[in-house]
Motif scaffolding. Sequence first.
Motif, PDB file in Angstrom:
ATOM      1  N   VAL A  48       0.835  -1.205   0.000  1.00  0.00           N
ATOM      2  CA  VAL A  48       0.000   0.000   0.000  1.00  0.00           C
ATOM      3  C   VAL A  48       0.869   1.254   0.000  1.00  0.00           C
ATOM      4  O   VAL A  48       0.618   2.205  -0.761  1.00  0.00           O
ATOM      5  CB  VAL A  48      -0.947  -0.004   1.221  1.00  0.00           C
ATOM      6  N   LEU A  49       1.903   1.283   0.832  1.00  0.00           N
ATOM      7  CA  LEU A  49       2.777   2.455   0.916  1.00  0.00           C
ATOM      8  C   LEU A  49       3.529   2.695  -0.400  1.00  0.00           C
ATOM      9  O   LEU A  49       3.703   3.845  -0.826  1.00  0.00           O
ATOM     10  CB  LEU A  49       3.765   2.284   2.075  1.00  0.00           C
ATOM     11  N   ASP A  50       3.953   1.610  -1.047  1.00  0.00           N
ATOM     12  CA  ASP A  50       4.632   1.750  -2.340  1.00  0.00           C
ATOM     13  C   ASP A  50       3.684   2.320  -3.389  1.00  0.00           C
ATOM     14  O   ASP A  50       4.075   3.157  -4.211  1.00  0.00           O
ATOM     15  CB  ASP A  50       5.178   0.393  -2.805  1.00  0.00           C
ATOM     16  N   TYR A  51       2.425   1.874  -3.349  1.00  0.00           N
ATOM     17  CA  TYR A  51       1.418   2.379  -4.299  1.00  0.00           C
ATOM     18  C   TYR A  51       1.180   3.873  -4.066  1.00  0.00           C
ATOM     19  O   TYR A  51       1.146   4.661  -5.018  1.00  0.00           O
ATOM     20  CB  TYR A  51       0.114   1.591  -4.125  1.00  0.00           C
ATOM     21  N   LEU A  52       1.039   4.254  -2.796  1.00  0.00           N
ATOM     22  CA  LEU A  52       0.768   5.649  -2.478  1.00  0.00           C
ATOM     23  C   LEU A  52       1.970   6.534  -2.807  1.00  0.00           C
ATOM     24  O   LEU A  52       1.812   7.713  -3.161  1.00  0.00           O
ATOM     25  CB  LEU A  52       0.392   5.794  -1.002  1.00  0.00           C
ATOM     26  N   GLU A  90       3.754   6.272  -5.330  1.00  0.00           N
ATOM     27  CA  GLU A  90       3.725   6.529  -6.770  1.00  0.00           C
ATOM     28  C   GLU A  90       2.496   7.324  -7.201  1.00  0.00           C
ATOM     29  O   GLU A  90       2.580   8.210  -8.042  1.00  0.00           O
ATOM     30  CB  GLU A  90       3.778   5.198  -7.529  1.00  0.00           C
ATOM     31  N   TYR A  91       1.319   7.005  -6.593  1.00  0.00           N
ATOM     32  CA  TYR A  91       0.064   7.599  -7.072  1.00  0.00           C
ATOM     33  C   TYR A  91      -0.563   8.592  -6.083  1.00  0.00           C
ATOM     34  O   TYR A  91      -1.593   9.182  -6.370  1.00  0.00           O
ATOM     35  CB  TYR A  91      -0.941   6.495  -7.389  1.00  0.00           C
ATOM     36  N   GLN A  92       0.005   8.752  -4.888  1.00  0.00           N
ATOM     37  CA  GLN A  92      -0.423   9.725  -3.881  1.00  0.00           C
ATOM     38  C   GLN A  92      -1.738   9.378  -3.170  1.00  0.00           C
ATOM     39  O   GLN A  92      -1.905   9.675  -1.992  1.00  0.00           O
ATOM     40  CB  GLN A  92      -0.546  11.149  -4.464  1.00  0.00           C
ATOM     41  N   GLU A  93      -2.706   8.778  -3.846  1.00  0.00           N
ATOM     42  CA  GLU A  93      -3.960   8.423  -3.173  1.00  0.00           C
ATOM     43  C   GLU A  93      -4.593   7.208  -3.826  1.00  0.00           C
ATOM     44  O   GLU A  93      -4.231   6.832  -4.952  1.00  0.00           O
ATOM     45  CB  GLU A  93      -4.943   9.599  -3.163  1.00  0.00           C
ATOM     46  N   ARG A 119     -15.660  10.074   4.212  1.00  0.00           N
ATOM     47  CA  ARG A 119     -16.367   8.891   4.679  1.00  0.00           C
ATOM     48  C   ARG A 119     -17.204   8.325   3.539  1.00  0.00           C
ATOM     49  O   ARG A 119     -17.478   8.993   2.542  1.00  0.00           O
ATOM     50  CB  ARG A 119     -17.285   9.225   5.859  1.00  0.00           C
ATOM     51  N   GLY A 120     -17.613   7.058   3.713  1.00  0.00           N
ATOM     52  CA  GLY A 120     -18.496   6.441   2.741  1.00  0.00           C
ATOM     53  C   GLY A 120     -17.859   6.294   1.374  1.00  0.00           C
ATOM     54  O   GLY A 120     -16.659   6.067   1.232  1.00  0.00           O
ATOM     55  N   ALA A 121     -18.701   6.449   0.323  1.00  0.00           N
ATOM     56  CA  ALA A 121     -18.246   6.222  -1.043  1.00  0.00           C
ATOM     57  C   ALA A 121     -17.164   7.200  -1.461  1.00  0.00           C
ATOM     58  O   ALA A 121     -16.339   6.923  -2.337  1.00  0.00           O
ATOM     59  CB  ALA A 121     -19.428   6.304  -1.997  1.00  0.00           C
ATOM     60  N   GLY A 122     -17.127   8.396  -0.851  1.00  0.00           N
ATOM     61  CA  GLY A 122     -16.150   9.420  -1.228  1.00  0.00           C
ATOM     62  C   GLY A 122     -14.854   9.344  -0.470  1.00  0.00           C
ATOM     63  O   GLY A 122     -13.997  10.225  -0.591  1.00  0.00           O
ATOM     64  N   LYS A 123     -14.666   8.304   0.332  1.00  0.00           N
ATOM     65  CA  LYS A 123     -13.472   8.186   1.157  1.00  0.00           C
ATOM     66  C   LYS A 123     -12.237   7.903   0.317  1.00  0.00           C
ATOM     67  O   LYS A 123     -12.279   7.107  -0.627  1.00  0.00           O
ATOM     68  CB  LYS A 123     -13.680   7.072   2.183  1.00  0.00           C
ATOM     69  N   SER A 124     -11.119   8.564   0.648  1.00  0.00           N
ATOM     70  CA  SER A 124      -9.860   8.311  -0.059  1.00  0.00           C
ATOM     71  C   SER A 124      -8.753   8.054   0.945  1.00  0.00           C
ATOM     72  O   SER A 124      -8.825   8.474   2.106  1.00  0.00           O
ATOM     73  CB  SER A 124      -9.486   9.499  -0.949  1.00  0.00           C
ATOM     74  N   ILE A 125      -7.721   7.348   0.498  1.00  0.00           N
ATOM     75  CA  ILE A 125      -6.579   6.987   1.337  1.00  0.00           C
ATOM     76  C   ILE A 125      -5.353   7.691   0.778  1.00  0.00           C
ATOM     77  O   ILE A 125      -5.033   7.582  -0.415  1.00  0.00           O
ATOM     78  CB  ILE A 125      -6.377   5.453   1.342  1.00  0.00           C
ATOM     79  N   ASN A 126      -4.651   8.431   1.633  1.00  0.00           N
ATOM     80  CA  ASN A 126      -3.489   9.208   1.211  1.00  0.00           C
ATOM     81  C   ASN A 126      -2.255   8.836   2.040  1.00  0.00           C
ATOM     82  O   ASN A 126      -2.367   8.514   3.194  1.00  0.00           O
ATOM     83  CB  ASN A 126      -3.762  10.697   1.367  1.00  0.00           C
TER      84      ASN A 126
END
Length: 300
Positions: free
Chosen positions: A249-253, A255-258, A293-300
Amino acid sequence: MRTVEQGLTFQEAEEAFARYHVDFTEDKYIALGLRNIHDDQYTNLALILSDQCKHTTKIAVFGDDANTVFKDAKEFDGSVLKQLEESYAYLSLCNRTTAIFKGLERIEKSDYPEEALREALLNALVHRDYSYSGSIIINVNNSCMEFISIGGLLPGLSAEDIRSGISQPRNRRLAEIFHRLKLIESYGTGIRKIFALYKGCAVQPKIDVTQNTFKMILPNRNADMPEQEALTAAAEKPSTEITSQMKIVLDYLAEYQEMTEEELQELLNIKKTRAYLLARQMSENGLIDIIGRGAGKSIN
């Protein structure tokens, strides 16, 4: 007893049996109690173990001892074997570790003995009354965890009998399944083990029984620890060990930030519940930020 629902699937049960290295094939269904020998129809036990199980386990986390300040909640469904795995994983995230210093020695102690959490959860799943549709309720607050299952004690038994190790399983066939998987050792040992794990502690577990409920209360062993002795950083965060999944996950972030939760599931080939728990753990460890939250939640 035969279940009225016959279109059952057992993918989650098959995965659980495989993890514990126990055979789970159709020719074993009658021996396991999933089919009736006289009409070859699925039993109520089969429904409980199936992907179509209608019973759930609900966990609520509160910010106060009166359970009025709501912080988080999760409901686990599907096979009771899946509920066991996912509920335990969630409760483990709630089981914080506090550290104190005695001289130069750092001593860490979790809020709850891990095995006590396991035994309380197993007890709730194995002994609840499945003729009721209500969920198992687990309340978590700063001072205790409450495991509340529907169905009081069977006639003739008292709370003291249960604490002493006397057991009359309500769901004998289900208990046999858990015993076959080596999840329980023998009837009546789980409650005794819980009390043994708290031996010498200032706070002790409690059993509250009404006509229709059984409540196992595990006290937080660190709740009364003097503030000056506690390392609050350790109390607030679980282990910061970075697992292989976290590294992906950290490697993906990097490269792609979120990423979205759906992208997290696809990246690791995991189910929604596992993705939720992993993201929550990484967030609590300060490895990622969860926005929205919900459908609009993002991981950064």
